[in-house]
Structure formats: C-alpha cells, structure tokens
Design a protein around this motif. Structure first.
Motif, PDB file in Angstrom:
ATOM      1  N   GLY A  86       3.852  13.841  -7.358  1.00 59.96           N
ATOM      2  CA  GLY A  86       3.968  13.936  -5.905  1.00 59.96           C
ATOM      3  C   GLY A  86       4.858  12.988  -5.411  1.00 59.96           C
ATOM      4  N   LEU A  87       4.725  13.038  -3.894  1.00 60.38           N
ATOM      5  CA  LEU A  87       5.642  12.276  -3.195  1.00 60.38           C
ATOM      6  C   LEU A  87       5.282  10.968  -2.828  1.00 60.38           C
ATOM      7  CD1 LEU A  87       8.636  12.286  -1.967  1.00 60.38           C
ATOM      8  CD2 LEU A  87       7.402  13.284   0.138  1.00 60.38           C
ATOM      9  N   ILE A  88       5.705   9.891  -3.285  1.00 57.34           N
ATOM     10  CA  ILE A  88       4.949   8.475  -3.078  1.00 57.34           C
ATOM     11  C   ILE A  88       5.656   7.995  -1.863  1.00 57.34           C
ATOM     12  CG2 ILE A  88       5.191   6.079  -3.934  1.00 57.34           C
ATOM     13  CD1 ILE A  88       5.019   7.000  -6.603  1.00 57.34           C
ATOM     14  N   LEU A  89       4.686   7.662  -0.801  1.00 52.12           N
ATOM     15  CA  LEU A  89       5.007   7.103   0.417  1.00 52.12           C
ATOM     16  C   LEU A  89       4.672   5.773   0.616  1.00 52.12           C
ATOM     17  CD1 LEU A  89       3.625   9.947   2.730  1.00 52.12           C
ATOM     18  CD2 LEU A  89       5.669  10.060   1.448  1.00 52.12           C
ATOM     19  N   GLY A  90       5.700   4.898   1.213  1.00 49.71           N
ATOM     20  CA  GLY A  90       5.319   3.698   1.484  1.00 49.71           C
ATOM     21  C   GLY A  90       5.987   3.164   2.888  1.00 49.71           C
ATOM     22  N   GLY A  91       5.682   1.991   3.169  1.00 50.53           N
ATOM     23  CA  GLY A  91       5.148   1.021   2.378  1.00 50.53           C
ATOM     24  C   GLY A  91       4.911  -0.285   3.472  1.00 50.53           C
ATOM     25  N   GLN A 133       0.963  -1.116  -0.020  1.00 49.50           N
ATOM     26  CA  GLN A 133      -0.145   0.082   0.086  1.00 49.50           C
ATOM     27  C   GLN A 133       1.021   1.445  -0.022  1.00 49.50           C
ATOM     28  OE1 GLN A 133      -3.603  -0.164   2.420  1.00 49.50           O
ATOM     29  NE2 GLN A 133      -3.446   2.140   2.733  1.00 49.50           N
ATOM     30  N   LEU A 134       0.437   2.170  -0.833  1.00 44.15           N
ATOM     31  CA  LEU A 134       0.998   3.382  -0.873  1.00 44.15           C
ATOM     32  C   LEU A 134       0.467   4.439  -0.717  1.00 44.15           C
ATOM     33  CD1 LEU A 134       3.130   2.698  -4.252  1.00 44.15           C
ATOM     34  CD2 LEU A 134       4.021   2.389  -1.952  1.00 44.15           C
ATOM     35  N   VAL A 135       0.734   5.855  -0.327  1.00 42.78           N
ATOM     36  CA  VAL A 135       0.035   6.998  -0.128  1.00 42.78           C
ATOM     37  C   VAL A 135       0.970   8.076  -1.042  1.00 42.78           C
ATOM     38  CG1 VAL A 135      -0.779   8.687   1.456  1.00 42.78           C
ATOM     39  CG2 VAL A 135      -0.810   6.483   2.379  1.00 42.78           C
ATOM     40  N   VAL A 136       0.209   8.784  -1.934  1.00 35.66           N
ATOM     41  CA  VAL A 136       0.887   9.963  -2.664  1.00 35.66           C
ATOM     42  C   VAL A 136       0.376  11.336  -1.979  1.00 35.66           C
ATOM     43  CG1 VAL A 136       1.236  10.785  -4.826  1.00 35.66           C
ATOM     44  CG2 VAL A 136       0.452   8.488  -4.808  1.00 35.66           C
ATOM     45  N   VAL A 137       1.232  12.073  -1.675  1.00 33.17           N
ATOM     46  CA  VAL A 137       1.196  13.453  -1.110  1.00 33.17           C
ATOM     47  C   VAL A 137       1.602  14.478  -1.911  1.00 33.17           C
ATOM     48  CG1 VAL A 137       1.071  12.255   1.267  1.00 33.17           C
ATOM     49  CG2 VAL A 137       2.960  13.668   0.480  1.00 33.17           C
ATOM     50  N   GLU A 138       1.362  15.550  -1.790  1.00 31.53           N
ATOM     51  CA  GLU A 138       1.952  16.805  -2.274  1.00 31.53           C
ATOM     52  C   GLU A 138       3.120  16.946  -1.750  1.00 31.53           C
ATOM     53  OE1 GLU A 138      -0.401  20.493  -1.671  1.00 31.53           O
ATOM     54  OE2 GLU A 138      -1.719  20.084  -3.492  1.00 31.53           O
ATOM     55  N   ASN A 139       4.321  17.014  -2.802  1.00 30.56           N
ATOM     56  CA  ASN A 139       5.579  16.975  -2.311  1.00 30.56           C
ATOM     57  C   ASN A 139       5.953  18.263  -1.412  1.00 30.56           C
ATOM     58  OD1 ASN A 139       8.605  17.017  -1.819  1.00 30.56           O
ATOM     59  ND2 ASN A 139       8.630  15.766  -3.832  1.00 30.56           N
ATOM     60  N   PRO A 140       6.401  18.167  -0.199  1.00 32.97           N
ATOM     61  CA  PRO A 140       6.877  19.509   0.617  1.00 32.97           C
ATOM     62  C   PRO A 140       8.140  20.215   0.284  1.00 32.97           C
ATOM     63  CG  PRO A 140       6.848  17.582   2.045  1.00 32.97           C
ATOM     64  CD  PRO A 140       6.308  17.243   0.299  1.00 32.97           C
ATOM     65  N   ALA A 150       4.559  15.193   7.184  1.00 31.29           N
ATOM     66  CA  ALA A 150       3.155  15.047   8.186  1.00 31.29           C
ATOM     67  C   ALA A 150       2.043  15.984   7.745  1.00 31.29           C
ATOM     68  CB  ALA A 150       3.564  15.188   9.622  1.00 31.29           C
ATOM     69  N   GLY A 151       2.290  17.074   7.317  1.00 30.44           N
ATOM     70  CA  GLY A 151       1.230  18.270   6.765  1.00 30.44           C
ATOM     71  C   GLY A 151       1.008  18.302   5.462  1.00 30.44           C
ATOM     72  N   ALA A 152       1.550  16.994   4.788  1.00 28.40           N
ATOM     73  CA  ALA A 152       1.193  17.162   3.394  1.00 28.40           C
ATOM     74  C   ALA A 152      -0.002  16.828   2.779  1.00 28.40           C
ATOM     75  CB  ALA A 152       2.561  16.289   2.401  1.00 28.40           C
ATOM     76  N   ARG A 153      -0.512  17.410   1.907  1.00 34.27           N
ATOM     77  CA  ARG A 153      -1.896  17.018   1.491  1.00 34.27           C
ATOM     78  C   ARG A 153      -2.024  15.832   0.873  1.00 34.27           C
ATOM     79  NH1 ARG A 153      -5.698  18.030  -3.034  1.00 34.27           N
ATOM     80  NH2 ARG A 153      -4.066  19.357  -4.118  1.00 34.27           N
ATOM     81  N   VAL A 154      -3.013  14.618   1.105  1.00 35.29           N
ATOM     82  CA  VAL A 154      -2.744  13.470   0.464  1.00 35.29           C
ATOM     83  C   VAL A 154      -3.395  13.750  -0.804  1.00 35.29           C
ATOM     84  CG1 VAL A 154      -3.909  10.976   0.589  1.00 35.29           C
ATOM     85  CG2 VAL A 154      -2.841  12.191   2.567  1.00 35.29           C
ATOM     86  N   LEU A 155      -2.809  12.954  -1.930  1.00 34.89           N
ATOM     87  CA  LEU A 155      -3.439  13.214  -3.192  1.00 34.89           C
ATOM     88  C   LEU A 155      -4.124  12.015  -3.736  1.00 34.89           C
ATOM     89  CD1 LEU A 155      -0.306  14.875  -5.156  1.00 34.89           C
ATOM     90  CD2 LEU A 155      -2.560  15.944  -4.086  1.00 34.89           C
TER      91      LEU A 155
END
Length: 322
Positions: free
Chosen positions: A224-229, A184-191, A260-265
C-alpha cells in the motif's frame, strides 16, 4: 555467568540495527544470538516507512559515512528486491537543496536540485520483508533469534553483549537522554502513485499538538501507499489518533489529490529512539566482559544500519591498536 555461553556474542534488540549487527558478526565467524523482547513485525523498525535518508539523527559528521556505507549495501540488495525488500525508487525531497546538506550528499549518485526540489533515486525498503530476510541471513550464518526479556545488560550471560535496544536503552543502560519521538502513519490503497515524496515544510493543522512537528510524505510500498507523518517528542502513546490520521491524509492529498479518496488499510504508530548523538562505543564491565553500545538512531535506523553494524563489529573484535 554460564561458562558454556562465555564465548557467545549476544545482541540485545531485534530491530533493523540489532539484526544487521548480528548478521555482520555471524558472517565474520562469531557465534551470535539475538535476544529481543519483540521481533519481526512487532518492532519499531517494522513500522518505518523505509526510505533511505538521514532523518533525525546526529552527529552529522559521522552519520554521512554510516549512511553512505548502508546505501552501497542497499543498492546491491535492490538487485534481489523480491527477497530483500529493497527497491530503488525515484522521488523528490520538496524544500531541500544540495547546498543545505552535508558533504555526504555529493556522494549520493543522482542526487540533484530540480525545480520541484531535491530529486533522487533512493532505496525504499519494505521493512517486514527486509527484517525477515535479515533474520534468514543470520540463521544461514549460524545465528539465532530468541524472544527474551532483558532486565539488566550486566546479567546477559555472554563474553560480549551488543546493546541495540533503541528506546529500551532508556531503562536498560539506563540512559535518560534517549527519548521517544512519536510517528504516526496511514497506509492506504495505492491510487497509482509510483514515486516517493517528502516535505518538511508542510503547514501544521488543528490535529497537531504541542511539541509535535508535522510533515507530508508518501512512500509506495508493495502493501500500500504509506502516508506520513508526525514527530511528537516525548510522546509514548502507541494508539493511532483519528484527528492526526485525517491531517496526514489531507497534507498528502494536497500534493497528490487522488490520495484523498484512497481506502485506508491500516494505521501505524512507532516511537523513534532519539538521542542527541548516536551512542556507538565499547565498554569493559567490571568482570572483564565487553559491552558494545549501538543505539540512539532516531528516525534513521535503517539508513545507517550497515555503517553502524560494521563499526560495532569492529568494537567487538578490535585490532591490536584499539
């Protein structure tokens, strides 16, 4: 079999392994068609974070050469990053050291032990762009991609069938040793993060379930910034879990607090097609047709795609000694 198609090669599977294999064959002069149940952005490959690195794939003695072959191709492709989706990006593998890796690691340019971990400038691949480029390259070489459901490999009407079905090989071969490893991944606005990071030693939290490994990684991609995982073995759900997503963000924010404060896309889920060893071999069917298997690449399909494609193409057209 339809005799009009008997000279074709049909590659079954439209992910990065299937498309790369089809490109190699088409550029060698074969008439190639890709049959894919899903293509482009709907494949598992499109969900991948896209960092070149041998992850969850065996056997190591072969993987190193496949990966290095692919590394050379991606390094060259990075010179045309806008078209290919490949960039060379700096980053750190926290918790890894050179002496803990195979002999292949000594041949990766710039890979070095540092106080922060194993540092490198590696290919980071924007998978949707890269998959579209592979398809364009295939079509330029005369190949085609068709969305078709394949229920039995033996019924595909071609003299040569190349099986790049990933997790689909579990039922199509059938090969029950192919298992899903859910990520599972989360894509957020890259801060403002411009380097990649991975850590396999991230502590588990309450969001992890039985049989699930957790890690922390982030990859700066154009979208965006891809977060995992996560790595949840034998899990088939493609629905994102909000608790798992929160755990991913928290682990990455522990490394870079601005996350932590980046908007989830977007939330993504993919099923890695894991097997104890990659299956890359040639089989002659009872009617004399050839079936080449190229599946079981786990979490490293993009990492070994070109190395495996070249070997698979050699099995399609073996030399006199084969």
């Amino acid at each position: 079999m339809d005799r009009e198609l008997s000279g074709d090669v049909i590659v079954v599977g439209g992910g990065v392994v299937g498309l790369t294999t089809a490109v190699v064959l088409a550029e060698r002069g074969r008439r190639v068609r890709v049959w894919a149940r899903e293509s482009g952005g709907r494949t598992t490959s499109a969900v991948a974070g896209g960092l070149w690195w041998p992850y969850r794939i065996e056997p190591e003695r072969l993987v190193g050469e496949w990966a290095l072959t692919s590394l050379a191709v991606y390094t060259e492709s990075a010179e045309r990053s806008a078209r290919t989706g490949v960039r060379l990006v700096e980053g750190v593998h926290d918790g890894l050291r050179l002496d803990g890796l195979g002999s292949w690691a000594a041949r990766v340019p710039g890979l070095a032990d540092t106080a922060e971990g194993l540092s490198a400038r590696l290919p980071l691949i924007d998978m949707p762009v890269h998959l579209a480029w592979l398809r364009e390259r295939l079509e330029k070489a005369g190949g085609t991609v068709e969305e078709r459901e394949v229920r039995a490999l033996g019924e595909v009407p071609a003299a040569v069938v190349v099986n790049c079905t990933g997790l689909g090989a579990r039922s199509l071969v059938p090969d029950p040793s192919v298992r899903p490893v859910r990520g599972q991944l989360v894509v957020v606005e890259n801060p403002g993060v411009d380097t990649w990071y991975t850590s396999v030693d991230a502590p588990a939290d309450e969001s992890a379930t039985a049989g699930e490994g957790v890690s922390a990684y982030f990859f700066p991609q154009p979208g965006g910034l891809i977060l995992g995982g996560t790595a949840h073995e034998d899990a088939w759900s493609l629905e994102p879990d909000p608790a798992v997503a929160a755990g991913i963000v928290a682990r990455c924010a522990a490394v870079r607090p601005e996350i932590a404060g980046a908007r989830v896309l977007e939330h993504r889920v993919g099923l890695r097609p894991y097997r104890d060893t990659v299956r890359l071999e040639r089989e002659v069917l009872p009617d004399g047709r050839v079936l080449v298997h190229n599946y079981g690449h786990g979490g490293a399909g993009v990492t070994v795609a070109w190395g495996c494609a070249l070997q698979a193409a050699g099995l399609v057209d073996p030399g006199p000694a084969a």
